[in-house]
Design a protein around this motif. Structure first.
Motif, PDB file in Angstrom:
ATOM      1  N   ARG A  14       0.869  -1.017   0.199  1.00 27.40           N
ATOM      2  CA  ARG A  14      -0.086  -0.182  -0.303  1.00 27.40           C
ATOM      3  C   ARG A  14       0.964   1.279   0.057  1.00 27.40           C
ATOM      4  NH1 ARG A  14      -3.748  -0.257   4.732  1.00 27.40           N
ATOM      5  NH2 ARG A  14      -4.044   2.176   4.408  1.00 27.40           N
ATOM      6  N   GLU A  15       1.987   1.628   1.131  1.00 30.52           N
ATOM      7  CA  GLU A  15       2.436   2.674   0.577  1.00 30.52           C
ATOM      8  C   GLU A  15       3.123   2.990  -0.101  1.00 30.52           C
ATOM      9  OE1 GLU A  15       6.428   4.230   3.332  1.00 30.52           O
ATOM     10  OE2 GLU A  15       5.209   2.530   4.678  1.00 30.52           O
ATOM     11  N   SER A  72     -11.079   4.674   2.133  1.00 29.31           N
ATOM     12  CA  SER A  72     -11.088   4.878   3.448  1.00 29.31           C
ATOM     13  C   SER A  72     -10.464   6.194   3.538  1.00 29.31           C
ATOM     14  CB  SER A  72      -9.616   4.119   3.885  1.00 29.31           C
ATOM     15  OG  SER A  72      -9.034   3.909   2.752  1.00 29.31           O
ATOM     16  N   ILE A 118      -7.610   7.901   2.408  1.00 34.03           N
ATOM     17  CA  ILE A 118      -6.439   8.538   2.327  1.00 34.03           C
ATOM     18  C   ILE A 118      -5.478   8.933   1.188  1.00 34.03           C
ATOM     19  CG2 ILE A 118      -3.836   6.388   2.382  1.00 34.03           C
ATOM     20  CD1 ILE A 118      -5.377   4.167   3.589  1.00 34.03           C
ATOM     21  N   LEU A 149      -7.828   2.253  -0.403  1.00 30.45           N
ATOM     22  CA  LEU A 149      -6.563   3.415  -0.616  1.00 30.45           C
ATOM     23  C   LEU A 149      -8.344   5.188  -0.049  1.00 30.45           C
ATOM     24  CD1 LEU A 149      -3.548   2.895  -1.268  1.00 30.45           C
ATOM     25  CD2 LEU A 149      -3.863   2.860   0.990  1.00 30.45           C
ATOM     26  N   LEU A 209       1.268   3.969  -2.678  1.00 29.83           N
ATOM     27  CA  LEU A 209       0.530   5.518  -2.527  1.00 29.83           C
ATOM     28  C   LEU A 209       2.346   6.447  -3.435  1.00 29.83           C
ATOM     29  CD1 LEU A 209      -0.486   5.497   1.118  1.00 29.83           C
ATOM     30  CD2 LEU A 209      -1.568   6.427  -1.141  1.00 29.83           C
TER      31      LEU A 209
END
Length: 162
Positions: free
Chosen positions: A2-3, A41, A43, A38, A6
């Motif tokens: 995920r990071e 949520s 983010i 993402l 991102l």
């Protein structure tokens, strides 16, 4: 994962899921699912172009406004920060420490006078605002991790061989 996704999107949100999959080793469907999660949520809150107005035929002025606040009991800085955030002219509002200001606002306008008038008419008279300090941006060298230099068109993605 995920990071990693991102960070890739933060650098270039126009990449396709296929490109991101190739860069991360994930499948396109995994990338699509992670991006959707993402976004759902909150983010990821949006996608924007980073514009260097100096290279465009338009006069834009950016100012950073320091605002000293007298906090409201039980609400701290949140109430006034949320109120300031609602102004269309305001690009960003952040709470800071270690300065004579409590909030830093970023504002973009068509002239110094327009920004000064906004601060004078809308920010300074607000209850809880003790003082303001306006700093006009003379030149941007980097914004949102993007260098505003001659090399900005260089593709820095790492080639992944299958």
């Amino acid at each position: 994962m995920r990071e990693k996704i991102l960070r890739i999107l933060q650098k270039n949100s126009r990449l396709s899921n296929a490109d991101i999959a190739a860069m991360t080793g994930a499948s396109e469907q995994e990338v699509a699912d992670i991006i959707k999660e993402l976004e759902d949520s909150k983010i990821i809150n949006g996608y924007q172009a980073i514009v260097n107005w100096e290279n465009f035929d338009a006069d834009k002025v950016t100012a950073i406004i320091g605002v000293k606040i007298s906090p409201i009991r039980g609400q701290g800085f949140d109430r006034i920060a949320e109120r300031i955030s609602r102004f269309e002219e305001v690009d960003s509002v952040v709470l800071i420490s270690g300065s004579s200001s409590d909030l830093l606002l970023t504002i973009e306008g068509n002239s110094m006078k327009e920004i000064s008038q906004f601060v004078y008419d809308k920010i300074a008279p607000m209850e809880s605002v003790v003082s303001t300090a306006t700093y006009f941006v003379m030149k941007k060298y980097k914004d949102h991790k993007i260098l505003f230099t001659e090399e900005q068109g260089v593709d820095e993605r790492i080639q992944v061989m299958p």
